[in-house]
Design a protein around this motif. Sequence first.
Motif, PDB file in Angstrom:
ATOM      1  N   VAL A 230       0.846  -1.194   0.000  1.00 18.92           N
ATOM      2  CA  VAL A 230       0.000   0.000   0.000  1.00 18.92           C
ATOM      3  C   VAL A 230       0.882   1.245   0.000  1.00 18.92           C
ATOM      4  O   VAL A 230       0.630   2.208  -0.738  1.00 18.92           O
ATOM      5  CB  VAL A 230      -0.969   0.003   1.211  1.00 18.92           C
ATOM      6  N   LEU A 231       1.933   1.231   0.810  1.00 23.87           N
ATOM      7  CA  LEU A 231       2.836   2.381   0.852  1.00 23.87           C
ATOM      8  C   LEU A 231       3.540   2.580  -0.485  1.00 23.87           C
ATOM      9  O   LEU A 231       3.668   3.704  -0.965  1.00 23.87           O
ATOM     10  CB  LEU A 231       3.866   2.226   1.965  1.00 23.87           C
ATOM     11  N   GLU A 232       4.005   1.499  -1.083  1.00 25.20           N
ATOM     12  CA  GLU A 232       4.670   1.622  -2.377  1.00 25.20           C
ATOM     13  C   GLU A 232       3.711   2.208  -3.414  1.00 25.20           C
ATOM     14  O   GLU A 232       4.088   3.080  -4.192  1.00 25.20           O
ATOM     15  CB  GLU A 232       5.202   0.266  -2.847  1.00 25.20           C
ATOM     16  N   GLY A 233       2.467   1.754  -3.400  1.00 25.49           N
ATOM     17  CA  GLY A 233       1.478   2.229  -4.358  1.00 25.49           C
ATOM     18  C   GLY A 233       0.987   3.642  -4.104  1.00 25.49           C
ATOM     19  O   GLY A 233       0.429   4.269  -4.992  1.00 25.49           O
ATOM     20  N   ASN A 234       1.195   4.149  -2.893  1.00 27.00           N
ATOM     21  CA  ASN A 234       0.697   5.480  -2.562  1.00 27.00           C
ATOM     22  C   ASN A 234       1.779   6.526  -2.357  1.00 27.00           C
ATOM     23  O   ASN A 234       1.474   7.714  -2.309  1.00 27.00           O
ATOM     24  CB  ASN A 234      -0.193   5.412  -1.320  1.00 27.00           C
ATOM     25  N   LEU A 235       3.026   6.085  -2.230  1.00 29.62           N
ATOM     26  CA  LEU A 235       4.136   7.029  -2.092  1.00 29.62           C
ATOM     27  C   LEU A 235       5.063   6.999  -3.303  1.00 29.62           C
ATOM     28  O   LEU A 235       5.859   7.900  -3.500  1.00 29.62           O
ATOM     29  CB  LEU A 235       4.943   6.745  -0.817  1.00 29.62           C
ATOM     30  N   GLY A 236       4.969   5.929  -4.097  1.00 33.20           N
ATOM     31  CA  GLY A 236       5.801   5.832  -5.291  1.00 33.20           C
ATOM     32  C   GLY A 236       7.250   5.490  -4.996  1.00 33.20           C
ATOM     33  O   GLY A 236       8.102   5.609  -5.868  1.00 33.20           O
ATOM     34  N   LEU A 237       7.522   5.048  -3.776  1.00 26.28           N
ATOM     35  CA  LEU A 237       8.889   4.645  -3.422  1.00 26.28           C
ATOM     36  C   LEU A 237       9.143   3.217  -3.891  1.00 26.28           C
ATOM     37  O   LEU A 237       8.212   2.431  -4.054  1.00 26.28           O
ATOM     38  CB  LEU A 237       9.080   4.701  -1.899  1.00 26.28           C
ATOM     39  N   ARG A 238      10.414   2.885  -4.079  1.00 22.99           N
ATOM     40  CA  ARG A 238      10.777   1.498  -4.367  1.00 22.99           C
ATOM     41  C   ARG A 238      10.618   0.685  -3.084  1.00 22.99           C
ATOM     42  O   ARG A 238      10.768   1.204  -1.984  1.00 22.99           O
ATOM     43  CB  ARG A 238      12.225   1.420  -4.842  1.00 22.99           C
TER      44      ARG A 238
END
Length: 187
Positions: free
Chosen positions: A38-46
């Motif tokens: 969820v964090l990757e999909g919402n922050l765009g971080l690797r």
Amino acid sequence: MNKKTTALTTEQYTEIIETMKQGFTGFRPNERVATALVLEGNLGLRISDILRLRLCDIVKDGDRYRLAITEQKTGKERVFTVPLVIQQYLENYCLRNRIPRTDRIFPITERAIQKQLAIVCDYLGYEGISTHSFRKWYATEIYKDSGYDIALVQRLLQHSSSAITQRYIGIEPKRIEQAIAGHARLI
């Protein structure tokens, strides 16, 4: 990065996260992996940067929250606003799981996350999806929501050129297909 990795659709994103959280016969629910994705999909971080996060890395700055990181892959500094809803989601996750503010939120490896994701995607019948698909989904959604501002997405992802960003979110194949379809003229 696996070049065959595709960006998720919003439906796939939702279904993968829900399935990861709920589990299914032979697969226990995994809130930790679901939250990291969820964090990757919402922050765009690797995913490599997500796995190094600590709650204390997200700092209140006036009426917003900021995250300053050094990207593991590129060594580039990145400072950006974390939406309040994401900060609260993460704070609640840490409270429920008794994770201290200074500890890593996700003491797990990229490989372990990939394995869990592969099991869920296999169950759902999805192919070509890896953790990186969540970053690509983020980029594609920002691109659409911004009125197709490729320069904005390029800056958010810290790509060195818009050509890289275009390949990354798969714009070129879509534009080529549209051009071909739009050109067809029958007499």
